[in-house]
Design an enzyme around this catalytic site. Structure first.
Site, PDB file in Angstrom:
ATOM      1  N   GLU A 103       0.842  -1.200   0.000  1.00 22.94           N
ATOM      2  CA  GLU A 103       0.000   0.000   0.000  1.00 22.94           C
ATOM      3  C   GLU A 103       0.873   1.244   0.000  1.00 22.94           C
ATOM      4  O   GLU A 103       1.712   1.426   0.879  1.00 22.94           O
ATOM      5  CB  GLU A 103      -0.931   0.014   1.214  1.00 22.94           C
ATOM      6  CG  GLU A 103      -1.663   1.324   1.466  1.00 22.94           C
ATOM      7  CD  GLU A 103      -2.438   1.829   0.260  1.00 22.94           C
ATOM      8  OE1 GLU A 103      -2.297   3.011  -0.079  1.00 22.94           O
ATOM      9  OE2 GLU A 103      -3.188   1.029  -0.329  1.00 22.94           O
ATOM     10  N   GLY A 153      -6.837   1.091   4.113  1.00 22.93           N
ATOM     11  CA  GLY A 153      -8.226   1.522   3.967  1.00 22.93           C
ATOM     12  C   GLY A 153      -8.522   2.224   2.665  1.00 22.93           C
ATOM     13  O   GLY A 153      -9.684   2.437   2.317  1.00 22.93           O
ATOM     14  N   ALA A 201     -17.212   0.555  -2.535  1.00 19.99           N
ATOM     15  CA  ALA A 201     -16.313  -0.153  -1.624  1.00 19.99           C
ATOM     16  C   ALA A 201     -16.809  -1.559  -1.335  1.00 19.99           C
ATOM     17  O   ALA A 201     -16.016  -2.515  -1.302  1.00 19.99           O
ATOM     18  CB  ALA A 201     -16.166   0.634  -0.322  1.00 19.99           C
ATOM     19  N   ASP A 219     -12.541  -1.153  -8.100  1.00 18.17           N
ATOM     20  CA  ASP A 219     -12.731  -0.041  -9.030  1.00 18.17           C
ATOM     21  C   ASP A 219     -11.855  -0.150 -10.266  1.00 18.17           C
ATOM     22  O   ASP A 219     -12.095   0.546 -11.262  1.00 18.17           O
ATOM     23  CB  ASP A 219     -12.425   1.293  -8.335  1.00 18.17           C
ATOM     24  CG  ASP A 219     -13.500   1.711  -7.348  1.00 18.17           C
ATOM     25  OD1 ASP A 219     -14.453   0.934  -7.143  1.00 18.17           O
ATOM     26  OD2 ASP A 219     -13.388   2.814  -6.780  1.00 18.17           O
ATOM     27  N   GLU A 260     -24.749  20.262 -13.630  1.00 16.94           N
ATOM     28  CA  GLU A 260     -24.749  18.897 -14.161  1.00 16.94           C
ATOM     29  C   GLU A 260     -24.994  18.922 -15.669  1.00 16.94           C
ATOM     30  O   GLU A 260     -25.937  19.547 -16.155  1.00 16.94           O
ATOM     31  CB  GLU A 260     -25.825  18.050 -13.472  1.00 16.94           C
ATOM     32  CG  GLU A 260     -26.086  16.685 -14.085  1.00 16.94           C
ATOM     33  CD  GLU A 260     -24.846  15.803 -14.148  1.00 16.94           C
ATOM     34  OE1 GLU A 260     -24.552  15.284 -15.240  1.00 16.94           O
ATOM     35  OE2 GLU A 260     -24.167  15.650 -13.108  1.00 16.94           O
ATOM     36  N   MET A 296     -18.509   1.199  -8.949  1.00 16.98           N
ATOM     37  CA  MET A 296     -17.335   1.674  -8.206  1.00 16.98           C
ATOM     38  C   MET A 296     -17.752   1.940  -6.762  1.00 16.98           C
ATOM     39  O   MET A 296     -17.910   3.086  -6.329  1.00 16.98           O
ATOM     40  CB  MET A 296     -16.755   2.924  -8.859  1.00 16.98           C
ATOM     41  CG  MET A 296     -15.967   2.639 -10.114  1.00 16.98           C
ATOM     42  SD  MET A 296     -15.138   4.119 -10.746  1.00 16.98           S
ATOM     43  CE  MET A 296     -13.955   3.393 -11.882  1.00 16.98           C
ATOM     44  N   TYR A 344     -23.498  10.786  -6.590  1.00 19.22           N
ATOM     45  CA  TYR A 344     -23.508  10.472  -5.158  1.00 19.22           C
ATOM     46  C   TYR A 344     -22.598  11.417  -4.383  1.00 19.22           C
ATOM     47  O   TYR A 344     -23.002  12.046  -3.401  1.00 19.22           O
ATOM     48  CB  TYR A 344     -23.003   9.053  -4.932  1.00 19.22           C
ATOM     49  CG  TYR A 344     -23.955   7.941  -5.289  1.00 19.22           C
ATOM     50  CD1 TYR A 344     -23.961   6.766  -4.545  1.00 19.22           C
ATOM     51  CD2 TYR A 344     -24.832   8.017  -6.363  1.00 19.22           C
ATOM     52  CE1 TYR A 344     -24.813   5.715  -4.855  1.00 19.22           C
ATOM     53  CE2 TYR A 344     -25.682   6.979  -6.690  1.00 19.22           C
ATOM     54  CZ  TYR A 344     -25.671   5.825  -5.925  1.00 19.22           C
ATOM     55  OH  TYR A 344     -26.516   4.800  -6.242  1.00 19.22           O
ATOM     56  N   HIS A 374     -43.150  -3.155  15.568  1.00 21.19           N
ATOM     57  CA  HIS A 374     -43.863  -1.875  15.579  1.00 21.19           C
ATOM     58  C   HIS A 374     -43.517  -1.103  16.858  1.00 21.19           C
ATOM     59  O   HIS A 374     -43.478  -1.690  17.931  1.00 21.19           O
ATOM     60  CB  HIS A 374     -45.373  -2.125  15.539  1.00 21.19           C
ATOM     61  CG  HIS A 374     -46.184  -0.878  15.699  1.00 21.19           C
ATOM     62  ND1 HIS A 374     -46.377   0.016  14.658  1.00 21.19           N
ATOM     63  CD2 HIS A 374     -46.848  -0.359  16.772  1.00 21.19           C
ATOM     64  CE1 HIS A 374     -47.132   1.009  15.081  1.00 21.19           C
ATOM     65  NE2 HIS A 374     -47.431   0.822  16.364  1.00 21.19           N
TER      66      HIS A 374
END
Length: 501
Positions: free
Chosen positions: A67, A73, A356, A348, A238, A354, A218, A480
């Site tokens: 990493e 992470g 996690a 990804d 957008e 894409m 998102y 409930h």
């Protein structure tokens, strides 16, 4: 029936059943013969990579994870999912205290934002979780190498370590789990000060008066919500005609109305054609997506949130001949193997959502194949969640997709305005929408907009995974008063009639 066949759930054996000979070959390749050679080497310590590494070790494979960040992470934990959810929660608490507490009999003489404290809470959550993954590596005996890895051969990875040295890590099976990076826009340079990516948006030193978000997906809507709650005037630009184009159309319209009630502004069918950062703020030159008269939009900070692209730069894929598609995604077969034997890719970096949690499922399935076992991931059963307020969560088909397939279907809906728990807590915006095949009542898709939609959706995920009908959910007792009763009522509305509306 042909259309329904395309909707049928892809079970483990159907999607990823390896040929016996090939599986045996992979299995034989899966165990190290030399002391310095690994059974599995994982490049990348994000959700897909670290989960793959732990699972491989649990299956008895000698495993090393490389990493480059120095903390495990990946984007998700360090500068993505986790810190954004921390700020979403903190900003929601402030917004509730300011706007909702008085109606509940809770009043303040003074309310203020302590942004450094808010950021410190976020950072504390991130650091605690990253250390937790290192602890899991130690517990499962995964070797952790901190540095940037690149292929020198299909079984060797050269690592420039963070300490300044270099080491070569050898492995019989190598998994590429390098995740994704921010998608850039032509002519828009991210400096993480005036023009920021999601990473910079998580660490702004002050609340901007005007924030422009480029991209209504998102990430853009979540980060726009954070700063909007804290006082920013948020405008979302957008190019497409709709926000979150993957969302069910009916739910999307209601969702946009909710965001507009929160004073978030939208400029749809609009593109950015120029950026000027010479002054104190930023001036964006905009024009209609189809062309036309230009306009200027000013902001203190601009967030570029136009999507993400696979991160494979510098890995040396060309050195060993790994193939990618036009979008830069690594091409893999049903067992996550690339065109180069013994080299795999997940998350990804390959086609698919894409997300996690999708990457985690990829990682588990991939190492199960390497170990000679069966693995499975069904991308049609991967839930998606927008963590705004209300949240929007979905799994399966949208109504537009079902119509396109030509399938006869029923729709059942239930609003949270008729849910007793939602009314009791005075948080009743949203609905549950269920789509089911007309003849068999098999659930095809579920869409929820609610304060805790991200938690409610998993009942639907399990139902789809096991091929349940709407009647199956409707006849299941729900406690409930709970928000989940709305799922039961929507199911009742799908196959018969609801009780409470």
């Amino acid at each position: 029936m042909a259309a329904m066949a395309s909707l049928a759930r892809r079970r483990a054996g159907d999607v990823f059943r390896p040929e016996a000979v090939r599986r045996a070959a992979v299995f034989c390749r899966g165990f190290a013969a030399a002391a310095d050679e690994n059974d599995v080497v994982v490049i990348g310590g994000g959700p897909g990579g670290y989960v793959a590494a732990i699972k491989a070790a649990q299956l008895g494979l000698k495993t090393t994870c490389i990493e480059k960040r120095g903390t495990l992470g990946g984007t998700c934990l360090n500068v993505g999912c986790i810190p954004s959810k921390a700020l979403l929660h903190s900003s929601h608490m402030y917004h509730e205290a300011k706007h909702a507490f008085p109606s509940h009999g809770v009043k303040f003489s003074q309310l203020e934002i302590d942004l450094p404290a808010m950021m410190a809470q976020k950072d504390k959550a991130v650091s605690g979780l990253t250390r937790g993954i290192e602890g899991l590596f130690k517990k499962n005996k995964v070797t952790y190498v901190k540095g940037f890895g690149k292929f020198v051969s299909p079984s060797e990875v050269s690592v420039d370590t963070l300490e300044g040295g270099n080491t070569v890590v050898k492995g019989k099976n190598i998994i590429i789990a390098t995740g994704s990076d921010v998608k850039s826009l032509p002519g828009v340079t991210i400096d993480e000060k005036k023009i920021v990516s999601s990473t910079g948006a998580l660490a702004l030193p002050e609340v901007p008066k005007k924030l422009v978000v480029i991209g209504a997906g998102y990430i853009g809507l979540e980060m726009g919500s954070v700063w909007g709650r804290l006082g920013s005037e948020v405008t979302v630009v957008e190019f497409a005609p709709d926000i979150v184009p993957s969302m069910d159309g009916e739910v999307r319209k209601q969702f946009q109305r909710m965001l507009e009630k929160q004073k978030m502004k939208f400029m749809l069918k609009t593109k950015v054609v120029g950026v000027d950062t010479s002054g104190d703020g930023v001036k964006l030159t905009l024009e209609p997506a189809a062309g036309g008269e230009q306009s200027i939009l000013e902001a203190d900070v601009v967030l570029v949130s136009a999507g993400r692209v696979p991160y494979t730069a510098g890995l040396g894929l060309e050195t060993i001949g790994v193939q990618t598609d036009k979008a830069g995604r690594i091409e893999v077969d049903k067992h996550f193997m690339t065109n180069v034997s013994g080299v795999y890719a997940i998350g990804d970096a390959i086609p698919g959502p894409m997300l996690a949690h999708k990457a985690e499922e990829d990682g588990v399935a991939c190492v199960e194949f390497i170990a000679g076992k069966e693995g499975h991931v069904d991308y049609d059963m991967v839930p998606g969640v927008v963590y705004t307020h209300p949240e929007v969560a979905s799994v399966g088909k949208t109504e537009e997709q079902v119509k396109a397939l030509g399938v006869s279907y029923r729709v059942g809906k239930f609003p949270f305005m008729a849910n007793s728990r939602a009314k009791a807590i005075d948080d009743a915006d949203g609905l549950v929408k269920i789509l089911a095949e007309k003849e068999t009542d098999k659930i095809l898709g579920v869409h929820i907009m609610a304060p805790n939609a991200g938690e409610l959706i998993h009942e639907a995920v399990l139902a789809l995974q096991y091929g349940a009908s709407s009647e199956d959910i409707a006849r299941t007792c729900h406690a409930h008063p709970t928000m989940s009763e709305a799922v039961k009522e929507a199911a009742m509305a799908t196959y018969d009639k609801p009780i409470h509306i």
